[in-house]
Write a protein that holds these residues in place. Structure first.
Motif, PDB file in Angstrom:
ATOM      1  N   PRO A   1      12.096 -17.585   8.933  1.00 54.32           N
ATOM      2  CA  PRO A   1      12.607 -18.345   9.523  1.00 54.32           C
ATOM      3  C   PRO A   1      13.592 -19.184   7.987  1.00 54.32           C
ATOM      4  N   THR A   2      15.296 -19.113   8.793  1.00 49.74           N
ATOM      5  CA  THR A   2      16.173 -20.220   7.942  1.00 49.74           C
ATOM      6  C   THR A   2      15.910 -21.735   7.966  1.00 49.74           C
ATOM      7  N   VAL A   3      15.077 -21.897   7.785  1.00 48.23           N
ATOM      8  CA  VAL A   3      14.787 -23.467   7.860  1.00 48.23           C
ATOM      9  C   VAL A   3      16.032 -24.990   7.932  1.00 48.23           C
ATOM     10  N   TYR A   4      16.715 -24.709   9.200  1.00 47.79           N
ATOM     11  CA  TYR A   4      17.822 -25.717   9.532  1.00 47.79           C
ATOM     12  C   TYR A   4      17.292 -26.441  11.139  1.00 47.79           C
TER      13      TYR A   4
ATOM     14  N   VAL B   1       2.165 -11.848   3.171  1.00 43.38           N
ATOM     15  CA  VAL B   1       3.302 -12.377   2.356  1.00 43.38           C
ATOM     16  C   VAL B   1       4.937 -12.903   3.836  1.00 43.38           C
ATOM     17  N   SER B   2       4.579 -14.014   4.798  1.00 43.92           N
ATOM     18  CA  SER B   2       6.258 -14.154   5.166  1.00 43.92           C
ATOM     19  C   SER B   2       7.045 -15.571   4.792  1.00 43.92           C
ATOM     20  N   ASN B   3       8.295 -15.413   4.223  1.00 42.26           N
ATOM     21  CA  ASN B   3       9.471 -16.306   3.660  1.00 42.26           C
ATOM     22  C   ASN B   3       9.064 -17.866   4.035  1.00 42.26           C
ATOM     23  N   ILE B   4      10.109 -18.496   3.696  1.00 38.65           N
ATOM     24  CA  ILE B   4      11.213 -19.163   4.482  1.00 38.65           C
ATOM     25  C   ILE B   4      12.322 -19.905   3.567  1.00 38.65           C
ATOM     26  N   THR B   5      12.943 -19.569   4.034  1.00 40.76           N
ATOM     27  CA  THR B   5      14.374 -19.374   3.244  1.00 40.76           C
ATOM     28  C   THR B   5      15.365 -20.703   3.690  1.00 40.76           C
ATOM     29  N   ASP B   6      15.262 -21.569   2.355  1.00 37.77           N
ATOM     30  CA  ASP B   6      16.138 -22.431   2.435  1.00 37.77           C
ATOM     31  C   ASP B   6      16.950 -23.028   1.596  1.00 37.77           C
ATOM     32  N   VAL B   7      17.262 -22.389   1.176  1.00 36.76           N
ATOM     33  CA  VAL B   7      19.085 -22.345   0.924  1.00 36.76           C
ATOM     34  C   VAL B   7      20.067 -21.167   1.085  1.00 36.76           C
ATOM     35  N   ASP B   8      21.256 -21.749   2.383  1.00 32.04           N
ATOM     36  CA  ASP B   8      21.695 -20.879   3.122  1.00 32.04           C
ATOM     37  C   ASP B   8      23.246 -21.520   3.542  1.00 32.04           C
TER      38      ASP B   8
END
Length: 277
Positions: free
Chosen positions: A32-35, A66-73
Motif C-alpha cells: 500500500p501507499t500509506v496516506y 516481500v510486500s512493501n510500504i510506499t511512504d513517499v508519494d
C-alpha cells in the motif's frame, strides 16, 4: 510434488510453476501507499497473495515473501499539507492501521516489509546505472527513462509505445525527450516536507513511484526472482516500467512469473475510493 499452475500475465498463459531454486522460492507483491485507510478492495491483493505465499510454503522448504510500504508519494505529501501533520506521522499511522486491518482478515505479515524511504541509496544506484547505459537522462532536476531505448517496452501490457502515449494521460513537459518517458527522480518543491526530500547527484528531490519497487524487490530477492504480484491495475504503467528499468539496469531478466489479482466488484463495478462504493 503437486503441480502448481499460475496464470502468467507476461506470457498470457497458464503455466506450470518451476522456481529458479526449489529450495527457496521468492515472491514480491506491491503493497500500500500509506496516506489513508485501506478499503476492502485494496485488501483483496493482500488476501490473494497471502494465500499464494501460504500455498508455496506447503510445497517448498523456504519461501521469502516481500510486500512493501510506499511512504513517499504525491498523495502522502498532499495529505500532509491538508492535515498539517508531518509525513512520517501520517505514514507510520496508516502503515500500522493497514497491518492491523490485514491481520483481522487472517493475512500473515510478509517476511519482509520494506519502506521506500529506507531504500533511497539503492534507487540512486539503479538510476545512475540507467544513465550510464543510456536508458535514462537528467533534465531540469528530473531523471527520466527513455522508453524508445527499450525494444521490449510494452511486453507485459501488450501495447506499443505509440499506443501507450496516444491512449494514456502522459505528462507533456518540455524537459522530456519523448512524451512517454517516465520519471525516475523528480526535484523537490518548496512546499515539500523535509522528510520527503533526499540528496542525489541530480539535486534534492525524491524518487518516482516505479523505481521504488524495483529497488526494494531486488534488495531482498535478487536481480532475478520467481514471482512478482499485484493488482491488475498495476500492469500498466507500474509493472511495465518496473520491467524496463530493472532489466535496463542489470541486463538480466527481472521476474519469471507476473501474477495479478483482479478488481473486487461492487454491484458489477470496480470498488474504489473515487467511486465511493
Amino acid at each position: 510434488m503437486p503441480d502448481l499452475r499460475l496464470y502468467n500475465s507476461l506470457t498470457r498463459e497458464k503455466e506450470a510453476f518451476v522456481p529458479l531454486d526449489a529450495k527457496h522460492v521468492r515472491l514480491y507483491a506491491c503493497g500500500p501507499t500509506v496516506y489513508s485507510y485501506a478499503h476492502i478492495g485494496n485488501a483483496r491483493m493482500a488476501v490473494v497473495f497471502d494465500l499464494l505465499s501460504k500455498l508455496l510454503r506447503r510445497m517448498y522448504p523456504k519461501v521469502t515473501y516481500v510486500s512493501n510500504i510506499t511512504d513517499v508519494d504525491d498523495k502522502i505529501i498532499a495529505a500532509s499539507m491538508e492535515t498539517n501533520e508531518a509525513i512520517e506521522t501520517i505514514t507510520r499511522k496508516y502503515e500500522k492501521i493497514y497491518n492491523e486491518d490485514m491481520a483481522v482478515l487472517g493475512v500473515a505479515a510478509p517476511d519482509v516489509q520494506p519502506r521506500a524511504t529506507e531504500h533511497i541509496a539503492q534507487m540512486i544506484t539503479m538510476i545512475s546505472a540507467l544513465i550510464e547505459k543510456g536508458f535514462a537522462y537528467a533534465a531540469e532536476g528530473h531523471v527520466l527513462f527513455r522508453v524508445q531505448k527499450d525494444p521490449n517496452y510494452g511486453k507485459l501490457s501488450g501495447r506499443s509505445v505509440k499506443d501507450m502515449v496516444a491512449g494514456a494521460r502522459v505528462e507533456v513537459a518540455p524537459y522530456k525527450e519523448y512524451p512517454g518517458d517516465f520519471v525516475l527522480w523528480k526535484p523537490a518543491s518548496e512546499k515539500d516536507d523535509a522528510s520527503s526530500k533526499f540528496d542525489s547527484p541530480w539535486g534534492v528531490g525524491r524518487p518516482g513511484w516505479h523505481i521504488e519497487c524495483s529497488a526494494m524487490s531486488m534488495k531482498s530477492l535478487g536481480e532475478t526472482f520467481d514471482i512478482h504480484a499485484g493488482g491488475i491495475d498495476l500492469v500498466f504503467p507500474h509493472h511495465e516500467n518496473e520491467i524496463a528499468q530493472s532489466e535496463g539496469a542489470t541486463g538480466k531478466p527481472f521476474v519469471r512469473y507476473w501474477v495479478h489479482s483482479e478488481f473486487l466488484l461492487a454491484e458489477g463495478e470496480k470498488m474504489s475510493k473515487s467511486k465511493g462504493n
